[in-house]
Design a protein around this motif. Structure first.
Motif, PDB file in Angstrom:
ATOM      1  N   LYS A  11      30.470  52.805  15.544  1.00 12.61           N
ATOM      2  CA  LYS A  11      31.145  52.066  16.604  1.00 12.61           C
ATOM      3  C   LYS A  11      30.133  51.714  17.686  1.00 12.61           C
ATOM      4  O   LYS A  11      29.192  52.456  17.918  1.00 12.61           O
ATOM      5  CB  LYS A  11      32.264  52.899  17.218  1.00 12.61           C
ATOM      6  CG  LYS A  11      33.407  53.183  16.250  1.00 12.61           C
ATOM      7  CD  LYS A  11      34.571  53.814  16.968  1.00 12.61           C
ATOM      8  CE  LYS A  11      35.714  54.102  16.031  1.00 12.61           C
ATOM      9  NZ  LYS A  11      36.337  52.950  15.450  1.00 12.61           N
ATOM     10  N   LEU A 100      24.862  41.769  24.629  1.00 19.34           N
ATOM     11  CA  LEU A 100      26.150  41.121  24.404  1.00 19.34           C
ATOM     12  C   LEU A 100      26.011  39.843  23.579  1.00 19.34           C
ATOM     13  O   LEU A 100      26.799  39.606  22.662  1.00 19.34           O
ATOM     14  CB  LEU A 100      26.826  40.818  25.747  1.00 19.34           C
ATOM     15  CG  LEU A 100      28.172  40.103  25.664  1.00 19.34           C
ATOM     16  CD1 LEU A 100      29.181  40.934  24.873  1.00 19.34           C
ATOM     17  CD2 LEU A 100      28.695  39.798  27.066  1.00 19.34           C
ATOM     18  N   ARG A 103      25.752  40.718  19.971  1.00 25.13           N
ATOM     19  CA  ARG A 103      27.039  41.226  19.457  1.00 25.13           C
ATOM     20  C   ARG A 103      28.007  40.072  19.245  1.00 25.13           C
ATOM     21  O   ARG A 103      28.717  40.022  18.236  1.00 25.13           O
ATOM     22  CB  ARG A 103      27.629  42.269  20.413  1.00 25.13           C
ATOM     23  CG  ARG A 103      26.813  43.529  20.500  1.00 25.13           C
ATOM     24  CD  ARG A 103      27.526  44.681  21.198  1.00 25.13           C
ATOM     25  NE  ARG A 103      28.238  44.376  22.401  1.00 25.13           N
ATOM     26  CZ  ARG A 103      27.759  44.509  23.636  1.00 25.13           C
ATOM     27  NH1 ARG A 103      26.521  44.947  23.820  1.00 25.13           N
ATOM     28  NH2 ARG A 103      28.507  44.220  24.675  1.00 25.13           N
ATOM     29  N   GLU A 104      28.034  39.132  20.197  1.00 26.69           N
ATOM     30  CA  GLU A 104      28.916  37.969  20.047  1.00 26.69           C
ATOM     31  C   GLU A 104      28.516  37.126  18.846  1.00 26.69           C
ATOM     32  O   GLU A 104      29.382  36.649  18.103  1.00 26.69           O
ATOM     33  CB  GLU A 104      28.909  37.131  21.328  1.00 26.69           C
ATOM     34  CG  GLU A 104      29.642  37.793  22.466  1.00 26.69           C
ATOM     35  CD  GLU A 104      29.545  37.042  23.774  1.00 26.69           C
ATOM     36  OE1 GLU A 104      28.637  36.167  23.928  1.00 26.69           O
ATOM     37  OE2 GLU A 104      30.361  37.329  24.676  1.00 26.69           O
ATOM     38  N   LYS A 109      32.681  43.700  17.927  1.00 27.92           N
ATOM     39  CA  LYS A 109      33.423  44.148  19.097  1.00 27.92           C
ATOM     40  C   LYS A 109      33.299  45.672  19.221  1.00 27.92           C
ATOM     41  O   LYS A 109      32.875  46.173  20.240  1.00 27.92           O
ATOM     42  CB  LYS A 109      34.870  43.715  19.006  1.00 27.92           C
ATOM     43  CG  LYS A 109      35.023  42.201  19.119  1.00 27.92           C
ATOM     44  CD  LYS A 109      36.460  41.783  19.115  1.00 27.92           C
ATOM     45  CE  LYS A 109      36.668  40.316  19.290  1.00 27.92           C
ATOM     46  NZ  LYS A 109      35.825  39.395  18.650  1.00 27.92           N
ATOM     47  N   GLN A 110      33.661  46.390  18.167  1.00 27.77           N
ATOM     48  CA  GLN A 110      33.553  47.847  18.228  1.00 27.77           C
ATOM     49  C   GLN A 110      33.077  48.428  16.898  1.00 27.77           C
ATOM     50  O   GLN A 110      32.044  49.065  16.841  1.00 27.77           O
ATOM     51  CB  GLN A 110      34.878  48.468  18.638  1.00 27.77           C
ATOM     52  CG  GLN A 110      34.779  49.961  18.860  1.00 27.77           C
ATOM     53  CD  GLN A 110      36.057  50.567  19.372  1.00 27.77           C
ATOM     54  OE1 GLN A 110      37.120  49.992  19.244  1.00 27.77           O
ATOM     55  NE2 GLN A 110      35.951  51.749  19.945  1.00 27.77           N
ATOM     56  N   THR A 125      30.069  43.550  11.025  1.00 30.38           N
ATOM     57  CA  THR A 125      31.441  44.034  11.154  1.00 30.38           C
ATOM     58  C   THR A 125      31.915  44.415   9.749  1.00 30.38           C
ATOM     59  O   THR A 125      31.404  43.882   8.749  1.00 30.38           O
ATOM     60  CB  THR A 125      32.376  42.958  11.729  1.00 30.38           C
ATOM     61  OG1 THR A 125      32.476  41.884  10.793  1.00 30.38           O
ATOM     62  CG2 THR A 125      31.899  42.470  13.093  1.00 30.38           C
TER      63      THR A 125
END
Length: 151
Positions: A11, A100, A103-104, A109-110, A125
């Motif tokens: 995570k 960020l 990640r985007e 997201k998590q 993901t």
């Protein structure tokens, strides 16, 4: 180095940090580079040792005809793969911070899945990994007959 393997679930915390799997930490000592994976259809991130990232990029340039002065393609590749690459030093707990914007890019997201890929790690993901596996399920190397080069 060809020792990074396995699949690990993790995570991203509220500060954008993810733990490098403990089995991989000893193979990735020191300064790391977090960058975009080159497959834009199934966005993910890669984590290399700094010199490993440079070696990967050199191979990419070589596959495109080698390093040439004032070459537009070379400039585009450098811009694409170096401007967004970020240095990442693991903290005492083996976590790295993923900015960020990266990640985007990867849709993170998590929840993440971290997979070993010989000399680097891939962070995706769970959904992107499932899409990747589904897309290439019928295109696996072990499903294809070996070809022999005659010479």
């Amino acid at each position: 180095m060809a020792g990074l393997k396995g699949r690990y679930e993790g995570k991203v915390d509220a500060k954008g940090r993810v733990s490098i799997p403990s089995k991989c930490r000893k193979l990735l000592p020191g300064q790391l580079v977090v960058a975009k994976h080159p497959n834009k259809d199934l966005p993910a991130l890669v984590v290399y040792l700094e010199q490993g990232y440079d070696a990967w990029f050199d191979k990419l340039l070589e596959s495109k005809g080698g390093e040439r002065a004032n070459d537009a393609l070379q400039d585009e590749l450098i811009d694409e793969f170096y401007s967004d690459a970020q240095d990442a030093m693991p903290d005492d707990l083996g976590r790295i911070t993923i900015p960020l914007f990266l990640r985007e890019y990867a849709g993170i997201k998590q929840d993440v899945v971290i997979t070993g890929a010989r000399d680097h790690l891939i962070i995706r993901t769970p959904e992107t990994l499932a899409q990747y596996r589904e897309r290439f399920a019928g295109n696996m190397v072990y499903d294809k007959p070996a070809t022999v080069q005659e010479g």
